[in-house]
Design a protein around this motif. Structure first.
Motif, mmCIF file in Angstrom:
data_model
loop_
_atom_site.group_PDB
_atom_site.id
_atom_site.type_symbol
_atom_site.label_atom_id
_atom_site.label_comp_id
_atom_site.label_asym_id
_atom_site.label_seq_id
_atom_site.Cartn_x
_atom_site.Cartn_y
_atom_site.Cartn_z
ATOM 1 N N GLY A 212 0.889 -1.147 0.111
ATOM 2 C CA GLY A 212 0.037 -0.115 -0.019
ATOM 3 C C GLY A 212 0.860 1.372 0.038
ATOM 4 N N GLN A 213 1.986 1.317 -0.389
ATOM 5 C CA GLN A 213 2.855 2.231 -0.436
ATOM 6 C C GLN A 213 3.415 2.511 -1.750
ATOM 7 O OE1 GLN A 213 6.302 1.713 2.098
ATOM 8 N NE2 GLN A 213 6.863 3.700 1.987
ATOM 9 N N VAL A 214 3.536 3.900 -2.034
ATOM 10 C CA VAL A 214 3.907 4.276 -3.270
ATOM 11 C C VAL A 214 4.961 5.548 -3.180
ATOM 12 C CG1 VAL A 214 3.256 5.445 -5.508
ATOM 13 C CG2 VAL A 214 1.717 3.826 -4.482
ATOM 14 N N PHE A 215 6.116 5.625 -3.786
ATOM 15 C CA PHE A 215 7.201 6.454 -3.728
ATOM 16 C C PHE A 215 6.656 7.556 -4.927
ATOM 17 C CE2 PHE A 215 9.498 3.903 -1.104
ATOM 18 C CZ PHE A 215 10.290 4.482 -0.430
ATOM 19 N N ASP A 216 6.207 8.575 -4.494
ATOM 20 C CA ASP A 216 5.624 9.715 -5.243
ATOM 21 C C ASP A 216 6.791 10.856 -5.443
ATOM 22 O OD1 ASP A 216 4.005 11.636 -6.658
ATOM 23 O OD2 ASP A 216 3.040 12.142 -4.984
ATOM 24 N N VAL A 217 7.430 11.028 -6.526
ATOM 25 C CA VAL A 217 8.282 12.142 -6.906
ATOM 26 C C VAL A 217 7.733 12.880 -8.046
ATOM 27 C CG1 VAL A 217 10.121 10.973 -5.519
ATOM 28 C CG2 VAL A 217 9.750 10.522 -7.941
ATOM 29 N N THR A 218 8.231 13.909 -7.890
ATOM 30 C CA THR A 218 7.566 14.927 -9.109
ATOM 31 C C THR A 218 8.661 14.786 -10.549
ATOM 32 O OG1 THR A 218 8.913 16.681 -8.482
ATOM 33 C CG2 THR A 218 6.568 16.707 -7.840
ATOM 34 N N ASP A 219 10.038 14.531 -10.118
ATOM 35 C CA ASP A 219 10.820 14.240 -11.377
ATOM 36 C C ASP A 219 12.094 13.393 -10.960
ATOM 37 O OD1 ASP A 219 12.622 15.854 -9.632
ATOM 38 O OD2 ASP A 219 11.802 17.768 -10.619
ATOM 39 N N PHE A 220 12.934 13.169 -11.981
ATOM 40 C CA PHE A 220 13.957 12.419 -11.607
ATOM 41 C C PHE A 220 15.185 12.712 -10.871
ATOM 42 C CE2 PHE A 220 12.071 10.619 -15.236
ATOM 43 C CZ PHE A 220 12.288 9.135 -15.277
ATOM 44 N N SER A 221 15.301 14.015 -10.752
ATOM 45 C CA SER A 221 16.164 14.624 -9.649
ATOM 46 C C SER A 221 15.777 14.202 -8.036
ATOM 47 C CB SER A 221 16.488 15.876 -9.852
ATOM 48 O OG SER A 221 15.404 16.643 -9.606
ATOM 49 N N GLU A 222 14.361 14.498 -7.896
ATOM 50 C CA GLU A 222 13.884 14.113 -6.683
ATOM 51 C C GLU A 222 13.895 12.605 -6.325
ATOM 52 O OE1 GLU A 222 9.764 14.652 -4.102
ATOM 53 O OE2 GLU A 222 9.715 15.588 -6.167
ATOM 54 N N LEU A 223 13.757 11.756 -7.408
ATOM 55 C CA LEU A 223 13.912 10.217 -7.100
ATOM 56 C C LEU A 223 15.254 9.999 -6.867
ATOM 57 C CD1 LEU A 223 12.952 7.586 -7.453
ATOM 58 C CD2 LEU A 223 13.758 7.434 -9.908
ATOM 59 N N SER A 224 16.416 10.689 -7.257
ATOM 60 C CA SER A 224 17.639 10.392 -6.983
ATOM 61 C C SER A 224 17.984 10.743 -5.570
ATOM 62 C CB SER A 224 18.570 11.394 -7.806
ATOM 63 O OG SER A 224 18.777 11.036 -9.289
ATOM 64 N N SER A 225 17.361 11.781 -4.902
ATOM 65 C CA SER A 225 17.521 12.081 -3.674
ATOM 66 C C SER A 225 16.751 11.350 -2.701
ATOM 67 C CB SER A 225 17.037 13.560 -3.447
ATOM 68 O OG SER A 225 15.782 13.974 -3.497
ATOM 69 N N SER A 226 15.651 10.302 -3.080
ATOM 70 C CA SER A 226 14.937 9.416 -2.335
ATOM 71 C C SER A 226 15.242 8.103 -2.452
ATOM 72 C CB SER A 226 13.345 9.623 -2.891
ATOM 73 O OG SER A 226 13.063 11.010 -2.708
ATOM 74 N N ILE A 227 16.662 7.743 -2.974
ATOM 75 C CA ILE A 227 16.883 6.448 -3.344
ATOM 76 C C ILE A 227 17.069 5.786 -2.040
ATOM 77 C CG2 ILE A 227 18.805 5.321 -4.154
ATOM 78 C CD1 ILE A 227 16.921 5.873 -6.271
ATOM 79 N N ASP A 228 17.618 6.323 -0.990
ATOM 80 C CA ASP A 228 17.873 5.848 0.399
ATOM 81 C C ASP A 228 16.450 5.333 0.856
ATOM 82 O OD1 ASP A 228 20.717 5.886 0.317
ATOM 83 O OD2 ASP A 228 20.617 7.625 1.478
ATOM 84 N N ASP A 229 15.690 6.213 0.864
ATOM 85 C CA ASP A 229 14.186 5.803 1.348
ATOM 86 C C ASP A 229 13.596 4.684 0.867
ATOM 87 O OD1 ASP A 229 14.449 7.892 3.314
ATOM 88 O OD2 ASP A 229 13.547 9.622 1.701
ATOM 89 N N LEU A 230 13.853 4.544 -0.665
ATOM 90 C CA LEU A 230 13.303 3.651 -1.611
ATOM 91 C C LEU A 230 13.782 2.235 -0.990
ATOM 92 C CD1 LEU A 230 11.433 2.575 -3.549
ATOM 93 C CD2 LEU A 230 13.045 3.200 -5.027
ATOM 94 N N VAL A 231 14.910 2.120 -0.850
ATOM 95 C CA VAL A 231 15.950 0.976 -0.309
ATOM 96 C C VAL A 231 15.507 0.542 1.218
ATOM 97 C CG1 VAL A 231 18.377 0.266 -0.037
ATOM 98 C CG2 VAL A 231 17.859 1.522 -1.941
#
Length: 107
Positions: free
Chosen positions: A41-60
């Protein structure tokens, strides 16, 4: 396409695969669908790829929520040789085969 994605996600979950969608968009219309196919029930919601890069640790951490104390790494695998030997190679401590099965393992 949504029904096919739901079927594929259900099949993957039934095979024990954890699905955590990564939604990269400024439009929030797809969040409900992504949440539906998510395993937890969890989705990683980012607005662009640079935000995704900064969220990698949370995703892992969402995928592998260890406490970070295990700093071990997997042992590297040997690099395959391009030119195999023509003659067999032997390990020095190979146990000889027996003619009948043993009742306990040998070390």
């Amino acid at each position: 396409p949504e029904e096919a994605a739901k079927r594929a996600a259900t099949a993957a979950k039934n095979d024990g695969i954890t699905i955590i969608p990564v939604f990269i968009s400024q439009d929030l219309d797809g969040i409900a669908f992504m949440t539906e196919i998510s395993s937890i029930g969890q989705v990683f919601d980012v607005t662009d790829f640079s935000e995704l890069s900064s969220s990698i640790d949370d995703l892992v951490m969402a995928i592998d929520p260890c406490d970070g104390s295990d700093q071990s790494t997997r042992a590297p695998t040997p690099i395959p040789t391009k030119n195999p030997t023509l003659e067999p190679t032997f390990q020095s401590q190979t146990i000889s085969p027996t003619l009948s099965p043993t009742h306990s393992p040998t070390l």
